[in-house]
Design an enzyme around this catalytic site. Structure first.
Site, PDB file in Angstrom:
ATOM      1  N   HIS A  68      14.240 -28.672 -40.726  1.00 34.89           N
ATOM      2  CA  HIS A  68      13.713 -28.492 -42.082  1.00 34.89           C
ATOM      3  C   HIS A  68      14.236 -29.545 -43.054  1.00 34.89           C
ATOM      4  CE1 HIS A  68      17.257 -26.361 -43.901  1.00 34.89           C
ATOM      5  NE2 HIS A  68      17.377 -25.775 -42.731  1.00 34.89           N
ATOM      6  N   ASP A 182      22.525 -29.523 -43.357  1.00 39.14           N
ATOM      7  CA  ASP A 182      21.607 -28.396 -43.235  1.00 39.14           C
ATOM      8  C   ASP A 182      20.381 -28.704 -44.097  1.00 39.14           C
ATOM      9  OD1 ASP A 182      20.415 -25.924 -42.883  1.00 39.14           O
ATOM     10  OD2 ASP A 182      21.969 -24.787 -43.916  1.00 39.14           O
ATOM     11  N   GLU A 214      12.637 -23.880 -45.907  1.00 38.47           N
ATOM     12  CA  GLU A 214      13.294 -23.028 -44.906  1.00 38.47           C
ATOM     13  C   GLU A 214      14.341 -22.138 -45.569  1.00 38.47           C
ATOM     14  OE1 GLU A 214      16.415 -21.955 -41.849  1.00 38.47           O
ATOM     15  OE2 GLU A 214      16.598 -23.031 -43.745  1.00 38.47           O
TER      16      GLU A 214
END
Length: 361
Positions: A68, A182, A214
């Site tokens: 993502h 992330d 996400e």
């Protein structure tokens, strides 16, 4: 002259890019730049997820590899009369990692530096020092003297606020520190998988995907999976590294450098047994290190993908990462490279017969 490390440059460019949920354009543009040389076609769905298509066998099964694009951040909600900016978190934050941290506001006039304000200890009572500041009481100082000046700077409600941190290769050069691992590491895995398949024969069509939103509900995974209709899917993301002081094995088992994590269970899905067994067997055959993990809370894009259409056998393969959902996280380059190697070896075996056997395993 030393040879330029192109992979390291890609990782830096991806993590330096700014893109919170709902405003992933900058990260998408960087991913597109790196994906295009290895894809036969690159396009986006209507929410903004990026899809790179690489054809091995045009009649083969469709394999989706999805990271993502978005990172956790904030959104401007109001400006007070003194020019201080208040915000909404976008994605999950723990209040203790936020105070006195530098941020970048993405305004209509361009980028603007700010800092999340904090009180000096000199004026805090002993009771106040023990009590965490609630997120709803936090503000961003942009150096404006009034609401009017803040507006002149270009700030308005809805603007993205992105954590600021410079990509850093540690003294142990396998250790990489950056914001937005992330999940720009998942985007990097998708790019690198297509790159390594460029000159390989593979009995399928591979889709390297950078999904949007996400962190706020696996939303781009749903729309991009609808666009692709994959036969098998891999969500590639960060996982929790449990190798720091204060983290017990009951909380997190994995160690950085011990190989990619194969997720057995999380709050969004139970991993598909057939896919899981196929991946583990492939790792063992190729002597690729891996570790198992499960998460009681949280999830990955696989959670939405596996529920699309009439169901998609899916598995999450993740990279153990320290300090996620903060301004700076750390991972091990070997884990990234072994995740890529594992997915490439799996894809090279995923013909129609393999997919059929997996689906009904």
């Amino acid at each position: 002259m030393a040879k330029k490390d192109e992979t390291l440059q890609m990782l830096k460019d991806l993590t330096d890019a700014k893109g919170i949920p709902g405003n992933e354009k900058e990260a998408r543009d960087v991913m597109k730049q790196y994906l295009e040389p290895y894809a036969d076609e690159v396009y986006s769905d209507n929410l903004g997820s990026l899809i790179g298509k690489k054809i091995g066998d045009k009649k083969g099964p469709k394999i989706m590899v999805a990271g993502h694009l978005d990172e956790v951040g904030f959104m401007v909600t109001r400006i007070d009369d003194k020019g201080f900016v208040y915000f909404q978190t976008v994605g999950g934050w723990w209040s203790q990692v936020m105070l006195a941290q530098r941020v970048t506001l993405m305004t209509k006039e361009g980028e603007l530096t700010g800092v999340i304000g904090s009180k000096p200890p000199h004026i805090l009572s002993p009771e106040a020092r023990k009590k965490p500041v609630e997120i709803k009481d936090m503000f961003i100082d942009i150096g404006a003297s009034s609401k009017e000046e803040a507006k002149e700077f270009g700030v308005r409600p809805g603007d993205s606020v992105v954590p600021y941190f410079e990509f850093t290769q540690m003294k142990n050069d396998k250790m990489l520190l950056a914001k937005a691992w992330d999940n720009r590491i998942g985007c990097a895995i998708a790019i690198e998988v297509l790159k390594q398949l460029k000159k390989e024969k593979h009995p399928n069509i591979v889709y390297g995907v950078g999904t949007v939103q996400e962190e706020v509900g696996l939303r781009g995974a749903r729309t991009s999976a609808h666009a692709i209709n994959p036969d098998i899917a891999f969500g590639v993301d960060v996982g929790i590294a449990g190798d720091t002081p204060g983290v017990s094995e009951k909380e997190a088992l994995s160690k950085m450098g011990d190989g990619p994590q194969i997720i057995l269970y999380d709050a969004s899905m139970i991993s598909h047994k057939g896919v899981r067994d196929f991946v583990v067997d492939t790792a063992d055959e190729n002597e690729i290190p891996y570790q198992f993990d499960s998460l009681a809370a949280g999830g990955t894009d696989s959670g939405s993908i596996h529920l699309s259409h009439n169901g998609v056998p899916a598995l999450s393969i993740t990279v153990a990462t320290r300090y996620i959902h903060s301004h700076a996280a750390m991972l091990h380059r070997d884990d990234f490279e072994n995740a890529v190697r594992l997915i490439v070896e799996v894809i090279k075996k995923l013909d129609h017969n393999a997919v059929e056997n997996i689906t009904f395993n």
